[in-house]
Design a protein around this motif. Sequence first.
Motif, mmCIF file in Angstrom:
data_model
loop_
_atom_site.group_PDB
_atom_site.id
_atom_site.type_symbol
_atom_site.label_atom_id
_atom_site.label_comp_id
_atom_site.label_asym_id
_atom_site.label_seq_id
_atom_site.Cartn_x
_atom_site.Cartn_y
_atom_site.Cartn_z
ATOM 1 N N UNK A 1 -2.210 -13.193 -5.367
ATOM 2 C CA UNK A 1 -3.872 -13.453 -4.916
ATOM 3 C C UNK A 1 -4.373 -13.235 -3.473
ATOM 4 N N UNK A 2 -3.357 -13.170 -2.911
ATOM 5 C CA UNK A 2 -4.564 -12.695 -1.428
ATOM 6 C C UNK A 2 -5.267 -11.211 -1.628
ATOM 7 N N UNK A 3 -4.108 -10.268 -1.570
ATOM 8 C CA UNK A 3 -4.552 -9.373 -1.807
ATOM 9 C C UNK A 3 -5.950 -9.104 -3.280
ATOM 10 N N UNK A 4 -5.800 -9.674 -3.831
ATOM 11 C CA UNK A 4 -6.788 -9.899 -4.873
ATOM 12 C C UNK A 4 -8.466 -10.541 -4.488
ATOM 13 N N UNK A 61 -12.585 -14.346 1.887
ATOM 14 C CA UNK A 61 -11.666 -13.933 2.836
ATOM 15 C C UNK A 61 -10.533 -14.811 3.786
ATOM 16 N N UNK A 62 -10.855 -16.149 3.974
ATOM 17 C CA UNK A 62 -10.859 -17.203 4.681
ATOM 18 C C UNK A 62 -9.178 -17.843 4.148
ATOM 19 N N UNK A 63 -9.631 -17.454 2.286
ATOM 20 C CA UNK A 63 -8.520 -17.870 2.032
ATOM 21 C C UNK A 63 -7.521 -16.957 1.341
ATOM 22 N N UNK A 64 -8.362 -15.747 1.860
ATOM 23 C CA UNK A 64 -6.680 -14.526 1.274
ATOM 24 C C UNK A 64 -5.992 -15.129 2.571
ATOM 25 N N UNK A 65 -6.579 -15.252 4.125
ATOM 26 C CA UNK A 65 -5.669 -14.816 4.776
ATOM 27 C C UNK A 65 -4.657 -16.588 4.933
ATOM 28 N N UNK A 66 -5.103 -16.783 4.662
ATOM 29 C CA UNK A 66 -4.542 -18.359 4.455
ATOM 30 C C UNK A 66 -3.299 -17.924 3.029
ATOM 31 N N UNK A 67 -3.484 -17.742 2.645
ATOM 32 C CA UNK A 67 -2.452 -17.047 1.433
ATOM 33 C C UNK A 67 -1.211 -16.261 2.172
ATOM 34 N N UNK A 68 -2.090 -15.064 2.559
ATOM 35 C CA UNK A 68 -1.037 -14.413 3.528
ATOM 36 C C UNK A 68 0.117 -15.059 4.279
ATOM 37 N N UNK A 98 -9.359 -10.605 -1.147
ATOM 38 C CA UNK A 98 -9.569 -10.370 0.558
ATOM 39 C C UNK A 98 -9.147 -8.650 -0.039
ATOM 40 N N UNK A 99 -9.796 -7.898 1.094
ATOM 41 C CA UNK A 99 -9.440 -6.526 1.577
ATOM 42 C C UNK A 99 -8.511 -6.882 2.614
ATOM 43 N N UNK A 100 -7.578 -5.956 1.433
ATOM 44 C CA UNK A 100 -6.483 -5.788 2.114
ATOM 45 C C UNK A 100 -6.492 -5.296 3.907
ATOM 46 N N UNK A 101 -6.987 -4.639 4.833
ATOM 47 C CA UNK A 101 -7.338 -4.122 5.886
ATOM 48 C C UNK A 101 -7.367 -5.974 6.498
ATOM 49 N N UNK A 102 -8.127 -6.403 6.368
ATOM 50 C CA UNK A 102 -8.247 -7.572 6.731
ATOM 51 C C UNK A 102 -6.949 -8.740 6.745
ATOM 52 N N UNK A 103 -6.289 -8.426 5.863
ATOM 53 C CA UNK A 103 -4.736 -8.881 5.425
ATOM 54 C C UNK A 103 -4.023 -8.707 6.614
ATOM 55 N N UNK A 104 -3.658 -7.392 6.412
ATOM 56 C CA UNK A 104 -3.073 -6.920 7.296
ATOM 57 C C UNK A 104 -2.287 -7.173 8.739
ATOM 58 N N UNK A 132 -2.256 -9.960 9.655
ATOM 59 C CA UNK A 132 -1.462 -11.449 9.379
ATOM 60 C C UNK A 132 -0.064 -11.565 8.796
ATOM 61 N N UNK A 133 -0.317 -10.841 8.122
ATOM 62 C CA UNK A 133 1.525 -9.409 7.610
ATOM 63 C C UNK A 133 3.133 -10.230 8.635
ATOM 64 N N UNK A 134 2.250 -9.927 9.861
ATOM 65 C CA UNK A 134 2.800 -10.464 11.331
ATOM 66 C C UNK A 134 3.329 -11.023 11.412
ATOM 67 N N UNK A 135 2.569 -11.918 11.404
ATOM 68 C CA UNK A 135 3.082 -13.733 11.282
ATOM 69 C C UNK A 135 4.548 -14.174 10.896
ATOM 70 N N UNK A 136 5.515 -13.605 9.921
ATOM 71 C CA UNK A 136 6.886 -13.502 9.384
ATOM 72 C C UNK A 136 7.829 -13.517 10.786
#
Length: 292
Positions: free
Chosen positions: A226-229, A3-10, A231-237, A239-243
């Motif tokens: 890669x992030x979506x593969x 999950x941490x790797x997924x967050x970093x990638x997002x 980690x769970x999308x609900x955890x990553x969503x 962090x998309x607002x970082x844009x």
Amino acid sequence: MQNLRGIFLVVFSMAAFSAEDALVKDLTSRQSIGQVILTLGFGGALVFFAIAGDAGRVWILRALTVPQVLVRTLAEAVSAATFVTALSLVPISTVAAVFQATPLAVAAGAALVFGERVGWRRWTAIVVGFAGVLLIIRPGLDGFRPEAMLVLLTVVAIALRDLVTRRIPPEVPSVAIAFHGFFALVLTGALILAFSGAPVRPTAPDLARLGTAVLFGTSGYYAIVAAMRLSDASILMPFRYARLIFSLIIGVTVFSERPDALTLTGAALILAAAFYTYLRERKLALTLAPAE
């Protein structure tokens, strides 16, 4: 750890997309919009064609017979034309703020087009979010910028793209979908160039900027896949607002923009509404999930 790797990638992906936006905004001050879109599309399509492999290249051709892919490609073309034009005319912070309304447009489109159930709470969040958009664009007021409406067209086109993507048959590989998304930019750029005059010969520094923009765009795309593969999308969503944060920083430090109180208030409303919609959808998904 995944999950941490997924967050970093997002977060990396959002930073890459923001950097690409900044480069595009800079390039359109010296080159035609069509020329920039065409070059970005050609570079991205070339990258995905190269990595597709033999099986992927077969699907690149076969995907042309899939109606959902064709509709998605058309939506991608419209979004690219309106988004790049908006970047060339409107502050990058304004573009990024309005662009955050995309999840709200997707939720509304899912209800209106595909009949998905959206309760009153999420409809309220959608209305609040688009009220934030109106605060930023300000139709009828002194600060109104008609060109900012282009970002709204981008939001609608991106929402259509994402909704149609859900309906693409699972056997169509992502690399083929990505190729057609970038190739749509080639056709769009060529069409704009046909009506806007001859292209401008880029200088060596601008060629480097174009190459860097392609690098940021393709690496950002791959990072989010890669992030979506991972980690769970609900955890990553969230962090998309970082844009938006990255774009605000770039707007202030690189382009000397100074977003006013109404723009920041509107952005806050959009983010709050989009985040609430995400939380509500996650809660409903957990409620409807079968017990183990």
